[in-house]
Design a protein around this motif. Structure first.
Motif, short mmCIF file in Angstrom:
data_model
loop_
_atom_site.label_atom_id
_atom_site.label_comp_id
_atom_site.label_asym_id
_atom_site.label_seq_id
_atom_site.Cartn_x
_atom_site.Cartn_y
_atom_site.Cartn_z
N GLU A 180 0.83 -1.20 0.00
CA GLU A 180 0.00 0.00 0.00
C GLU A 180 0.87 1.25 0.00
O GLU A 180 0.58 2.22 -0.70
CB GLU A 180 -0.93 0.01 1.22
N ALA A 220 2.24 1.85 -3.44
CA ALA A 220 1.21 2.39 -4.33
C ALA A 220 0.98 3.88 -4.07
O ALA A 220 0.83 4.66 -5.02
CB ALA A 220 -0.09 1.62 -4.16
N VAL A 221 0.97 4.28 -2.82
CA VAL A 221 0.80 5.70 -2.48
C VAL A 221 1.98 6.51 -3.00
O VAL A 221 1.81 7.58 -3.59
CB VAL A 221 0.63 5.88 -0.96
N ALA A 258 4.03 5.74 -5.45
CA ALA A 258 3.99 5.75 -6.91
C ALA A 258 2.95 6.74 -7.43
O ALA A 258 3.13 7.34 -8.48
CB ALA A 258 3.71 4.36 -7.45
N GLY A 259 1.89 6.95 -6.68
CA GLY A 259 0.89 7.94 -7.06
C GLY A 259 1.42 9.36 -6.94
O GLY A 259 1.10 10.23 -7.74
N ALA A 260 2.28 9.58 -5.93
CA ALA A 260 2.85 10.92 -5.73
C ALA A 260 4.07 11.14 -6.62
O ALA A 260 4.32 12.26 -7.06
CB ALA A 260 3.24 11.09 -4.27
N TYR A 261 4.84 10.09 -6.86
CA TYR A 261 6.08 10.20 -7.64
C TYR A 261 6.22 8.95 -8.49
O TYR A 261 6.72 7.92 -8.01
CB TYR A 261 7.27 10.36 -6.69
N PRO A 262 5.78 8.97 -9.74
CA PRO A 262 5.69 7.76 -10.56
C PRO A 262 7.01 7.01 -10.77
O PRO A 262 7.01 5.79 -10.84
CB PRO A 262 5.16 8.26 -11.90
N ASP A 292 4.17 16.44 -2.22
CA ASP A 292 3.25 15.31 -2.42
C ASP A 292 3.71 14.08 -1.67
O ASP A 292 2.89 13.33 -1.12
CB ASP A 292 3.12 15.00 -3.91
#
Length: 68
Positions: free
Chosen positions: A5, A8-9, A11-15, A66
């Motif tokens: 989790e 995933a968080v 990766a959402g903020a910094y791909p 972020d």
């Protein structure tokens, strides 16, 4: 929160992020690792701390907000 989790968080903020090592990268990227964990007797590993290293050429990169 599990490590999956958290990944995933992040990766959402910094791909462009990697776990432990990034290898050869161009541009900005983040590397994260867990440390300070302990294993309960017969149980799962409890992670106490996660370190995120952000490699960028921008001072005060907006992604820092972020990630935090």
């Amino acid at each position: 929160m599990t490590l999956r989790e958290f990944a995933a968080v992040l990766a959402g903020a910094y791909p462009n992020c990697r776990h432990y090592t990034a290898g050869k990268q161009t541009g900005s990227y983040a590397v994260w690792r867990e440390y300070g964990g302990r294993r309960q007797q017969g149980g799962p590993l409890l992670v106490r701390k996660i370190q995120v290293d952000l490699f960028t050429r921008k001072e005060l990169d907006p992604a820092l907000q972020d990630i935090t």
